[in-house]
Design a protein around this motif. Structure first.
Motif, PDB file in Angstrom:
ATOM      1  N   THR A 131       0.849  -1.189   0.000  1.00 27.23           N
ATOM      2  CA  THR A 131       0.000   0.000   0.000  1.00 27.23           C
ATOM      3  C   THR A 131       0.885   1.240   0.000  1.00 27.23           C
ATOM      4  O   THR A 131       2.081   1.179   0.325  1.00 27.23           O
ATOM      5  CB  THR A 131      -0.935   0.046   1.222  1.00 27.23           C
ATOM      6  OG1 THR A 131      -0.133   0.107   2.421  1.00 27.23           O
ATOM      7  CG2 THR A 131      -1.829  -1.175   1.275  1.00 27.23           C
ATOM      8  N   HIS A 144       0.423   5.801   0.633  1.00 26.61           N
ATOM      9  CA  HIS A 144      -0.467   6.907   1.011  1.00 26.61           C
ATOM     10  C   HIS A 144       0.115   8.214   0.494  1.00 26.61           C
ATOM     11  O   HIS A 144       1.324   8.473   0.629  1.00 26.61           O
ATOM     12  CB  HIS A 144      -0.634   6.966   2.531  1.00 26.61           C
ATOM     13  CG  HIS A 144      -1.591   8.020   2.991  1.00 26.61           C
ATOM     14  ND1 HIS A 144      -2.957   7.905   2.840  1.00 26.61           N
ATOM     15  CD2 HIS A 144      -1.375   9.218   3.597  1.00 26.61           C
ATOM     16  CE1 HIS A 144      -3.544   8.982   3.332  1.00 26.61           C
ATOM     17  NE2 HIS A 144      -2.608   9.793   3.794  1.00 26.61           N
ATOM     18  N   TRP A 154       6.243   2.128  -1.836  1.00 28.11           N
ATOM     19  CA  TRP A 154       5.314   1.080  -1.434  1.00 28.11           C
ATOM     20  C   TRP A 154       5.715   0.522  -0.066  1.00 28.11           C
ATOM     21  O   TRP A 154       6.884   0.280   0.196  1.00 28.11           O
ATOM     22  CB  TRP A 154       5.305  -0.047  -2.447  1.00 28.11           C
ATOM     23  CG  TRP A 154       4.662   0.288  -3.754  1.00 28.11           C
ATOM     24  CD1 TRP A 154       5.292   0.461  -4.954  1.00 28.11           C
ATOM     25  CD2 TRP A 154       3.263   0.474  -4.003  1.00 28.11           C
ATOM     26  NE1 TRP A 154       4.379   0.747  -5.933  1.00 28.11           N
ATOM     27  CE2 TRP A 154       3.127   0.761  -5.383  1.00 28.11           C
ATOM     28  CE3 TRP A 154       2.127   0.437  -3.199  1.00 28.11           C
ATOM     29  CZ2 TRP A 154       1.883   1.002  -5.976  1.00 28.11           C
ATOM     30  CZ3 TRP A 154       0.887   0.676  -3.781  1.00 28.11           C
ATOM     31  CH2 TRP A 154       0.775   0.955  -5.151  1.00 28.11           C
ATOM     32  N   THR A 193      -3.411  -2.854  -9.516  1.00 30.35           N
ATOM     33  CA  THR A 193      -3.272  -1.702  -8.633  1.00 30.35           C
ATOM     34  C   THR A 193      -4.521  -0.845  -8.653  1.00 30.35           C
ATOM     35  O   THR A 193      -5.010  -0.462  -9.726  1.00 30.35           O
ATOM     36  CB  THR A 193      -2.071  -0.825  -9.053  1.00 30.35           C
ATOM     37  OG1 THR A 193      -0.887  -1.610  -9.057  1.00 30.35           O
ATOM     38  CG2 THR A 193      -1.890   0.356  -8.108  1.00 30.35           C
ATOM     39  N   TYR A 213      -3.256   0.585  -3.574  1.00 30.23           N
ATOM     40  CA  TYR A 213      -3.221  -0.812  -3.135  1.00 30.23           C
ATOM     41  C   TYR A 213      -2.777  -1.654  -4.320  1.00 30.23           C
ATOM     42  O   TYR A 213      -3.336  -1.529  -5.411  1.00 30.23           O
ATOM     43  CB  TYR A 213      -4.610  -1.261  -2.680  1.00 30.23           C
ATOM     44  CG  TYR A 213      -5.282  -0.305  -1.722  1.00 30.23           C
ATOM     45  CD1 TYR A 213      -5.163  -0.461  -0.343  1.00 30.23           C
ATOM     46  CD2 TYR A 213      -6.018   0.781  -2.205  1.00 30.23           C
ATOM     47  CE1 TYR A 213      -5.766   0.432   0.535  1.00 30.23           C
ATOM     48  CE2 TYR A 213      -6.628   1.679  -1.336  1.00 30.23           C
ATOM     49  CZ  TYR A 213      -6.488   1.498   0.030  1.00 30.23           C
ATOM     50  OH  TYR A 213      -7.083   2.392   0.896  1.00 30.23           O
ATOM     51  N   ALA A 239      -8.456  -3.673   0.557  1.00 33.50           N
ATOM     52  CA  ALA A 239      -8.793  -2.284   0.249  1.00 33.50           C
ATOM     53  C   ALA A 239     -10.192  -2.023   0.782  1.00 33.50           C
ATOM     54  O   ALA A 239     -11.036  -2.916   0.766  1.00 33.50           O
ATOM     55  CB  ALA A 239      -8.739  -2.034  -1.256  1.00 33.50           C
ATOM     56  N   THR A 250      -5.913   2.834  -7.239  1.00 33.74           N
ATOM     57  CA  THR A 250      -5.567   4.086  -6.576  1.00 33.74           C
ATOM     58  C   THR A 250      -6.839   4.894  -6.340  1.00 33.74           C
ATOM     59  O   THR A 250      -7.770   4.877  -7.143  1.00 33.74           O
ATOM     60  CB  THR A 250      -4.576   4.936  -7.403  1.00 33.74           C
ATOM     61  OG1 THR A 250      -5.106   5.159  -8.721  1.00 33.74           O
ATOM     62  CG2 THR A 250      -3.244   4.239  -7.517  1.00 33.74           C
ATOM     63  N   ASP A 309      -4.828   7.092  -1.586  1.00 32.32           N
ATOM     64  CA  ASP A 309      -4.302   5.785  -1.209  1.00 32.32           C
ATOM     65  C   ASP A 309      -4.152   4.885  -2.428  1.00 32.32           C
ATOM     66  O   ASP A 309      -4.852   5.055  -3.441  1.00 32.32           O
ATOM     67  CB  ASP A 309      -5.217   5.102  -0.185  1.00 32.32           C
ATOM     68  CG  ASP A 309      -5.186   5.803   1.162  1.00 32.32           C
ATOM     69  OD1 ASP A 309      -4.218   5.584   1.913  1.00 32.32           O
ATOM     70  OD2 ASP A 309      -6.119   6.584   1.440  1.00 32.32           O
TER      71      ASP A 309
END
Length: 332
Positions: free
Chosen positions: A64, A66, A72, A235, A243, A209, A237, A241
């Motif tokens: 993850t 932020h 990552w 992925t 993931y 998520a 987004t 955030d």
């Protein structure tokens, strides 16, 4: 009560009123600052693009990030949902709503290494319900085309077998993962694969998520990538955030066969539907990296998933350049 006492009480009341006014102004200022300014929104959009392009650390796994970090952080993977996100039936759904084959797909002459699905314009969207009328029950899916690849070698009739890879975010299952298919396998599925009619499917590891409210759709971007001899990556987004999860490309060998993709928001598995309020209009964008600036093709009725939504397709436009893409509107 003395005049001095009355004066003190009045002063205290005045001070309290002043403090209340200041606190109210501070709260209003905080609320105003919480709204994302155009400059911040642009920075977040740039971050989403950057983190989606940032490869997961060597060794793979689940990660993850932020905003504003583009590094990552490794997290524990979770088991992906034991739900088949089924291939199209070819029967259609009796109406010209999206899904079960009735959808646009991007097609390129060169091999795709990355596909990016997004909703740059969202209008009139207030609610969405899925199976059983549950709100915020949907998937984002970036699906490859069907292809006959090396993974089909063990099928009963290898020439009739089709491989398929789906990059998935499930809102109700709170997971981002990949689902792999061997369609028309027509015999006992290989170890580790699940049986679905004459087909086989299995999942990659999933990254957890949260369930995202449908009103956040404009900030959601789903990216799928494939690396020949390496790992494939799914992925998701959001505004702040990201993931991501990985899996070996050798499951279905997508990287050496990827020339087309469908992307959309549809039902959450099992051929289910995502139902939007009347007056919803979504602009769908599918962008790819295929190593060229060539203009791709918009293929109609080229969707591969069996899940649907209750929107109707408009016209599709294709554009070449630094980021080859197709764009279309769906609405009800």
């Amino acid at each position: 009560m003395t005049s001095i006492g009355s004066a003190r009480i009045g002063a205290v009341r005045l001070l309290s009123a002043s403090l209340a006014a200041l606190l109210g102004a501070a709260c209003m200022a905080a609320a105003a600052s919480a709204a994302v300014s155009p400059d911040v929104a642009a920075l977040q959009a740039s971050w989403r693009a950057a983190i989606a392009k940032s490869p997961a650390p060597q060794g793979g796994g689940c990660f993850t990030a932020h905003y504003p970090s583009v590094a990552w952080a490794k997290v524990a993977c979770v088991k992906a949902p034991d739900v088949p996100y089924v291939p199209k039936t070819g029967h259609g759904n009796g109406a010209f709503t999206v899904g079960d084959g009735h959808d646009y797909a991007i097609q390129t002459a060169s091999l795709i290494s990355t596909g990016v699905g997004s909703f740059p314009k969202v209008k009139g969207l207030k609610s969405e319900t899925g199976y059983g009328g549950r709100p915020n029950t949907y998937t984002l899916q970036m699906n490859s085309e069907f292809f006959n690849g090396p993974a089909c070698a063990g099928a009963q009739v290898p020439s009739k077998c089709l491989s398929w890879l789906q990059y998935v975010y499930s809102s109700s299952e709170q997971a981002v993962f990949m689902q792999y298919w061997l369609i028309y396998w027509n015999k006992t599925c290989p170890a580790g694969w699940n049986t679905y009619s004459v087909d086989c499917y299995k999942n990659s590891a999933a990254v957890r998520a949260p369930t995202l409210a449908i009103k956040e759709l404009k900030n959601m971007v789903l990216t799928g990538s494939a690396v020949n001899g390496g790992v494939d990556t799914s992925t998701l987004t959001t505004s702040t955030d990201a993931y991501t999860t990985t899996g070996p490309d050798t499951v279905v060998y997508l990287a050496s066969n990827w020339n087309g993709s469908e992307f959309n928001i549809i039902g959450d598995g099992g051929g289910s539907a995502a139902n939007f309020n009347k007056g919803t209009s979504l602009t769908v964008n599918i962008a790819v990296n295929d190593g060229t600036t060539d203009k791709p093709k918009c293929l109609s009725d080229a969707g591969t998933t069996g899940e649907t939504n209750n929107l109707n397709l408009g016209k599709c436009k294709a554009a070449g350049g630094a980021t080859p893409m197709i764009t279309f509107v769906e609405s009800n």
